[in-house]
Write an enzyme that holds these catalytic residues in place. Sequence first.
Site, PDB file in Angstrom:
ATOM      1  N   GLU A 134       0.831  -1.200   0.000  1.00 20.23           N
ATOM      2  CA  GLU A 134       0.000   0.000   0.000  1.00 20.23           C
ATOM      3  C   GLU A 134       0.871   1.257   0.000  1.00 20.23           C
ATOM      4  OE1 GLU A 134      -3.349   0.045   2.667  1.00 20.23           O
ATOM      5  OE2 GLU A 134      -3.384  -2.160   2.818  1.00 20.23           O
ATOM      6  N   TYR A 135       0.288   2.337  -0.508  1.00 22.79           N
ATOM      7  CA  TYR A 135       0.986   3.631  -0.615  1.00 22.79           C
ATOM      8  C   TYR A 135       2.290   3.487  -1.405  1.00 22.79           C
ATOM      9  CZ  TYR A 135      -2.462   5.110   2.789  1.00 22.79           C
ATOM     10  OH  TYR A 135      -3.652   5.387   3.425  1.00 22.79           O
ATOM     11  N   MET A 166     -10.178  -3.849  -1.495  1.00 27.92           N
ATOM     12  CA  MET A 166     -10.382  -3.391  -0.126  1.00 27.92           C
ATOM     13  C   MET A 166     -11.552  -2.401  -0.061  1.00 27.92           C
ATOM     14  SD  MET A 166      -6.449  -3.235   1.299  1.00 27.92           S
ATOM     15  CE  MET A 166      -5.718  -2.392  -0.111  1.00 27.92           C
ATOM     16  N   THR A 167     -12.729  -2.924  -0.333  1.00 24.76           N
ATOM     17  CA  THR A 167     -13.939  -2.098  -0.387  1.00 24.76           C
ATOM     18  C   THR A 167     -14.524  -1.896   1.010  1.00 24.76           C
ATOM     19  OG1 THR A 167     -15.002  -4.160  -1.117  1.00 24.76           O
ATOM     20  CG2 THR A 167     -14.641  -2.456  -2.775  1.00 24.76           C
ATOM     21  N   TYR A 168     -13.749  -1.205   1.822  1.00 21.62           N
ATOM     22  CA  TYR A 168     -14.187  -0.821   3.162  1.00 21.62           C
ATOM     23  C   TYR A 168     -13.328   0.359   3.602  1.00 21.62           C
ATOM     24  CZ  TYR A 168     -10.683  -4.562   3.665  1.00 21.62           C
ATOM     25  OH  TYR A 168      -9.606  -5.394   3.501  1.00 21.62           O
ATOM     26  N   GLU A 169     -13.561   0.853   4.788  1.00 21.70           N
ATOM     27  CA  GLU A 169     -12.817   1.980   5.357  1.00 21.70           C
ATOM     28  C   GLU A 169     -13.244   3.334   4.793  1.00 21.70           C
ATOM     29  OE1 GLU A 169      -9.814   1.874   8.101  1.00 21.70           O
ATOM     30  OE2 GLU A 169     -11.761   0.886   8.296  1.00 21.70           O
ATOM     31  N   TRP A 197     -12.110  -8.477   6.373  1.00 19.18           N
ATOM     32  CA  TRP A 197     -11.206  -7.883   7.344  1.00 19.18           C
ATOM     33  C   TRP A 197     -12.034  -7.651   8.596  1.00 19.18           C
ATOM     34  CZ3 TRP A 197      -6.058  -7.230   7.515  1.00 19.18           C
ATOM     35  CH2 TRP A 197      -5.564  -6.570   8.646  1.00 19.18           C
TER      36      TRP A 197
END
Length: 470
Positions: free
Chosen positions: A260-261, A323-326, A448
Amino acid sequence: MRIHVARNGDSLWQIAQNYGSAVNQIVLLNELDNPDVLVVGQTLVIPEPGLEHVIQPGDTLWQIAQMLEVTVQELTAANNITDPSLIYAGQMLKNPYFTHIVRAGEYIWLIAQQYGASPEQIIAANDIEPPGLIFPGQTLRIPATAKPVTEVNAYTTRVDEQGVPDVLRVGRYLTYLSPFMYSITEDGSLTILSEEPVLQAAKANNVAPLLVVTNFTQSEFNSDLAAAVLRNTEAQEQLISELLEVMRAKGYAGVNFNFEYVYPEDRENYNQFLRRVVARLHPEGFLVSTALAPKETAGQEGLLYEAHDYQAHGEIADFVALMTYEWGWAGGEPWAIAPVNKVRDILDYAVTVMPRDKILMGVPLYGRDWEIPWTEGTIASTVSPKEAVQLAAVNGVAIQYDETYQSPFFRYTDETGQEHEVWFEDARSMQAKYDAVKEYGLRGVSYWALGTPFPQNWPVLQDNFNIRKY
């Protein structure tokens, strides 16, 4: 299985009567610590008598099979049970058959059409001799309607003995388990992880483990660390060699890269690295997967998104976890964690550039509690869906439901006078997510993370899908 939303004046006894269910079955399935207290807006999952049985303390599979009039083998096959000793009070088991009473004028082909079964299935299930004659009043066993087959991954951050009960309890619902995490170092070496306890628990439930590799260090994802490896082919070869060594030694089925990033200029370096990984791992039968940030367009700006090339990962990897959350993240404003309308925006883009059967849709198993009015720099606390309902009960507030986000929420004031806003998941919000998986024809879901109590998720999952074992 039915989903009931508690109304003002509801009692558990009345709800059980209305659905023809038993109070103790509902209590166990929903893990109700105080059955006398229901919150307006709270969801309950209700097992269907004869078709579903919630395991009681002291039950054995043989006893349950006798009660449902099936064999133990039929019961274990229908419920993905690898080890008959690994059953737990509160889990729901599905009957592989339901009954039909033959009426005058009916014949097997007509009954098969009615239930979406084949005549041959009904004949075999009832040991009917050719040519398949039946008579009025006869009780037939009808095979349960086949459900879509899906794959389920779950990350877990509890990789020692503390995480073992989580994996043992829900292992039959999982295809993959992803212990979080191994990190890379600048020379391509891997950090050490002592995850053997949860790997053994996964093996007991025939769950395939995925080795998670990240650029996480000192409590954050490090862009420079990713760059050091992605710009150095020698470091990459070192990393791949160490991966293979660990995977062989510990029995991993594959790898999941969660970088990530990553700097935008390393986008193609990341793609090329994945190609090298596939070239080395595929000949030995290992899976290669990645976790990707939620993007609505190919050119979405931001350090989190730009180096994640959906089209390339869809071509190179065996599958990807989006990552379909947050959306409602701990450091941001109160919001649904995974609002379905936003999740669908991501899927609308993703399915145009990668195969649908390579996409695992990310799903949260947690909620958040924010202090309001929200101010920059404050951090929300993480709560489990079960804890969220308990918070609403203790504070005497009703649970509301946002139809756009398909997510429950509520507000309360604590004992100090501080106001709070809580967003979480319940049976309704999970059903909305599973509907999306089916509508888009996806490979499955990726949770997650294990470790936060959410008893309602598992019967809802089980009601929608058959889980593929690797």
